[in-house]
Design a protein around this motif. Structure first.
Motif, mmCIF file in Angstrom:
data_model
loop_
_atom_site.group_PDB
_atom_site.id
_atom_site.type_symbol
_atom_site.label_atom_id
_atom_site.label_comp_id
_atom_site.label_asym_id
_atom_site.label_seq_id
_atom_site.Cartn_x
_atom_site.Cartn_y
_atom_site.Cartn_z
ATOM 1 N N THR A 97 -4.874 -27.001 8.113
ATOM 2 C CA THR A 97 -3.498 -26.553 8.321
ATOM 3 C C THR A 97 -3.020 -25.946 7.010
ATOM 4 O O THR A 97 -3.805 -25.771 6.075
ATOM 5 C CB THR A 97 -2.586 -27.734 8.714
ATOM 6 N N GLU A 98 -1.736 -25.658 6.935
ATOM 7 C CA GLU A 98 -1.179 -25.073 5.716
ATOM 8 C C GLU A 98 -1.312 -25.998 4.508
ATOM 9 O O GLU A 98 -1.249 -25.532 3.364
ATOM 10 C CB GLU A 98 0.292 -24.712 5.946
ATOM 11 N N GLU A 99 -1.499 -27.284 4.743
ATOM 12 C CA GLU A 99 -1.703 -28.229 3.637
ATOM 13 C C GLU A 99 -3.083 -28.076 2.987
ATOM 14 O O GLU A 99 -3.278 -28.480 1.833
ATOM 15 C CB GLU A 99 -1.553 -29.675 4.133
ATOM 16 N N ASP A 100 -4.027 -27.521 3.707
ATOM 17 C CA ASP A 100 -5.426 -27.519 3.265
ATOM 18 C C ASP A 100 -5.853 -26.248 2.550
ATOM 19 O O ASP A 100 -6.869 -26.254 1.841
ATOM 20 C CB ASP A 100 -6.352 -27.728 4.470
ATOM 21 N N GLY B 211 7.242 -23.768 8.322
ATOM 22 C CA GLY B 211 6.108 -23.147 7.649
ATOM 23 C C GLY B 211 4.811 -23.307 8.414
ATOM 24 O O GLY B 211 3.807 -23.769 7.872
ATOM 25 N N LEU B 212 4.826 -22.908 9.688
ATOM 26 C CA LEU B 212 3.672 -23.117 10.575
ATOM 27 C C LEU B 212 3.176 -21.804 11.148
ATOM 28 O O LEU B 212 2.864 -21.708 12.340
ATOM 29 C CB LEU B 212 4.065 -24.071 11.717
ATOM 30 N N SER C 210 4.441 -14.006 8.199
ATOM 31 C CA SER C 210 5.899 -14.072 8.306
ATOM 32 C C SER C 210 6.264 -13.982 9.777
ATOM 33 O O SER C 210 6.033 -12.948 10.401
ATOM 34 C CB SER C 210 6.553 -12.941 7.513
ATOM 35 N N PRO C 211 6.800 -15.048 10.371
ATOM 36 C CA PRO C 211 7.101 -15.019 11.804
ATOM 37 C C PRO C 211 8.181 -13.996 12.141
ATOM 38 O O PRO C 211 9.109 -13.781 11.366
ATOM 39 C CB PRO C 211 7.567 -16.447 12.098
ATOM 40 N N HIS D 221 -5.852 -12.566 10.617
ATOM 41 C CA HIS D 221 -4.886 -13.658 10.712
ATOM 42 C C HIS D 221 -5.575 -14.908 11.252
ATOM 43 O O HIS D 221 -6.193 -14.874 12.314
ATOM 44 C CB HIS D 221 -3.736 -13.261 11.648
ATOM 45 N N GLN D 222 -5.475 -15.993 10.504
ATOM 46 C CA GLN D 222 -5.968 -17.284 10.984
ATOM 47 C C GLN D 222 -4.781 -18.185 11.269
ATOM 48 O O GLN D 222 -3.811 -18.227 10.503
ATOM 49 C CB GLN D 222 -6.884 -17.957 9.954
ATOM 50 N N PHE D 223 -4.871 -18.908 12.389
ATOM 51 C CA PHE D 223 -3.791 -19.818 12.769
ATOM 52 C C PHE D 223 -4.383 -21.182 13.095
ATOM 53 O O PHE D 223 -5.373 -21.282 13.824
ATOM 54 C CB PHE D 223 -3.032 -19.278 13.985
#
Length: 219
Positions: free
Chosen positions: A96-99, A142-143, A120-121, A60-62
């Motif tokens: 981030t999720e955009e990249d 969506g973070l 999935s949180p 998992h990457q955050f």
């Protein structure tokens, strides 16, 4: 496209404060080289294997940048919102999720990873920080970061470069993934494109197939 993995985290299963339910969300920085196999970092553990861990949720990457957004929305938690605290394995200052996109393949050390789904949180995020509403905030915006499957097992360490080595010709970013999820009647062509995107986790693909079938039935 590359960035430095500033920290690697792993942990054992322990009791969640207050209610005692088992959790693997509490991670600690790992120094030195780590081994990553098809099930993830070998010294890491997950409590509920139905929803965490396994080949499609191996690593998992955050995004570290997301913590600033959490702190802005939940100021009393600011001191607790630090890398590693949400249960991630890899953290980077960039991206981030955009990249990043579904199917992206990355190299770090001798390991090859493929991004196949967002995290999935779940309730453990609220329980971890002792607050109500953060899990909902993560889902609504969506973070949640993302999961990798391991294409090639190997070794890496904090400070290694994470490099994008392959991307689909018409990729679906994680931001588009979350936008499609949040849209009541998403564009069916883009939905089909997501379903057809190589690398998407099979259980997620099946969920999108069912949604597309539902949309087609409403026509």
């Amino acid at each position: 496209m590359e960035t430095i993995v500033t920290q690697i985290f792993a942990g054992s299963v322990q009791a969640m404060p207050d209610d005692g339910r088992p959790t693997g969300i509490f991670k600690q920085p790992v120094s030195g080289e780590v081994e990553i196999g098809v099930e993830g970092i070998t010294v890491d553990a997950q409590a509920d294997r139905r929803v965490h861990g396994g080949p499609d949720k191996a690593v998992h990457q955050f995004p570290a940048r997301n913590y600033a957004r959490f702190a802005a929305a939940f100021p009393p938690l600011a001191s607790k919102l630090i890398p590693g605290s949400i249960g991630e394995n890899l953290t980077t200052a960039d991206w981030t999720e955009e990249d990043v996109c579904i199917g992206d393949v990355f190299a770090i050390g001798s390991v090859r990873l493929q991004l196949n789904q967002p995290r999935s949180p779940c309730w453990k995020i609220d329980a971890r920080y002792g607050v109500d509403g953060l899990t909902r905030f993560v889902a609504e915006h969506g973070l949640a970061g993302w999961y990798f499957r391991v294409l090639e097992a190997g070794r890496c360490r904090a400070g290694d470069t994470l490099t994008l080595i392959d991307r689909q010709a018409d990729p679906v970013s994680l931001r588009e993934y979350w936008d499609l999820r949040a849209t009541t009647r998403p564009d069916r062509a883009r939905l089909q494109h997501l379903i057809d995107t190589p690398g998407l986790a099979e259980d997620k693909r099946q969920g999108w197939v069912r949604r597309l079938e539902w949309l087609e039935a409403q026509r």
